[in-house]
Write a protein that holds these residues in place. Sequence first.
Motif: not given
Ligand SMILES: NC(=O)c1ccc[n+]([C@@H]2O[C@H](COP(=O)([O-])OP(=O)(O)OC[C@H]3O[C@@H](n4cnc5c(N)ncnc54)[C@H](O)[C@@H]3O)[C@@H](O)[C@H]2O)c1
Length: 333
Positions: A10-13, A33-36, A75-77, A96-98, A166-169
């Motif tokens: 997702g986003g941070i990737a 690998a992504d769930a979507v 997501p964190h969980h 990624e954190k945490p 999303g999941w952050r709420a």
């Molecule tokens: N270092 C930073 O500044 C920074 C900034 C943003 C996010 N992050 C961290 O990055 C992580 C992800 O955040 P994000 O913003 O990219 O979230 P996001 O929601 O944009 O991306 C998460 C991705 O995980 C996928 N996913 C969910 N469940 C899954 C599963 N079971 N198997 C495979 N894929 C699955 C989702 O489909 C989504 O594409 C978090 O730990 C967040 O704290 C860090």
Amino acid sequence: MSKVGLIGAGGIASAHIKGYQQHADRIGVTAVADAVAETAKKRGEELRATAYTGSMAFREMLANEELDAVDICLPHHLHRDAIVAAAEAGKHILCEKPLCLSAEEAADVRKAVTENGVTLMCAHNQLFMPAVAKARELLQAGTIGTVYEVRTTDSFYNDFDPSSMGWRASSKTSGGGELIDTGYHPTYLMLHLAGGLPVEATAMLSTHRLKFMEGEDSAQVLIRFDNGVVGQLVTSWAYQPAAGTERFSAVGELGSLTSDGTTLSYRLRSGETETFEFEPVDTFVAEIGHFADSLLGKQRPLHTEEEGIAVLGILLAAYEGSKSKVIAPVLKV
Ligand SMILES: NC(=O)c1ccc[n+]([C@@H]2O[C@H](COP(=O)([O-])OP(=O)(O)OC[C@H]3O[C@@H](n4cnc5c(N)ncnc54)[C@H](O)[C@@H]3O)[C@@H](O)[C@H]2O)c1
């Protein structure tokens, strides 16, 4: 070249991918690998990597692909399960954190990483800010003498709304609120600069503006370290810090240092002062380069699961302190 499987695209990737592109001589993403399904397919095409999707996506990827490492951007969980699965498959890990969400999860992470002899690097990108590296060097060289106080701030006006959050709420998927999310950055920065191990902490948590969140949108945290340093941390999604607020600072017996994140100055009681200016650095690109070097055995990652667990320990004590109105011990894992 080290082959990496991206877990969560997702986003941070996007920020991580830029890093892999810049260090393509040493490291690259060969599977994703992504769930979507749509996200997996799009990233797979972008990276020319094999894409896995569905709820078992990362387990299938681990079973089928020849990988040296994984990069967890979930997501964190979901961090603990992905770390344990990757470690048991013998893969090195960038996470990624945490690191994870509880003392029990932290124990599972340490056990899996240790028993399988893999390297885990915490994706603590702000450690790669040149001002942070220079501050750490000055502190370790004793420039300001014995350190008494460290302060860190990471606050900004976040325009999240219920539809974009999303999941952050939800605390179940984020592990808390803003503190365990953006607040993780000023916490690892604090640990890095304080130079000791955290002993006790407490916090005042607030929800000033993002009322739809289950957890806090702002936090003020106090931490005591075993070397006598007291840390003070402010973090928020509700508001921009007041003009002039430092990104981090430290005060010691001989003087102090302060940084706005891009420059760093120290001032000693002797009258000596110095200011450093730095070229801007993409901290995510630097982080991926550091991971590549760590996989090549050139260095221990700046922060492994040990520092990740110490950061989590601070945050769990801060949450406990806030809930129970006490100064809570940082539990040993
Ligand atoms: N270092 C930073 O500044 C920074 C900034 C943003 C996010 N992050 C961290 O990055 C992580 C992800 O955040 P994000 O913003 O990219 O979230 P996001 O929601 O944009 O991306 C998460 C991705 O995980 C996928 N996913 C969910 N469940 C899954 C599963 N079971 N198997 C495979 N894929 C699955 C989702 O489909 C989504 O594409 C978090 O730990 C967040 O704290 C860090």
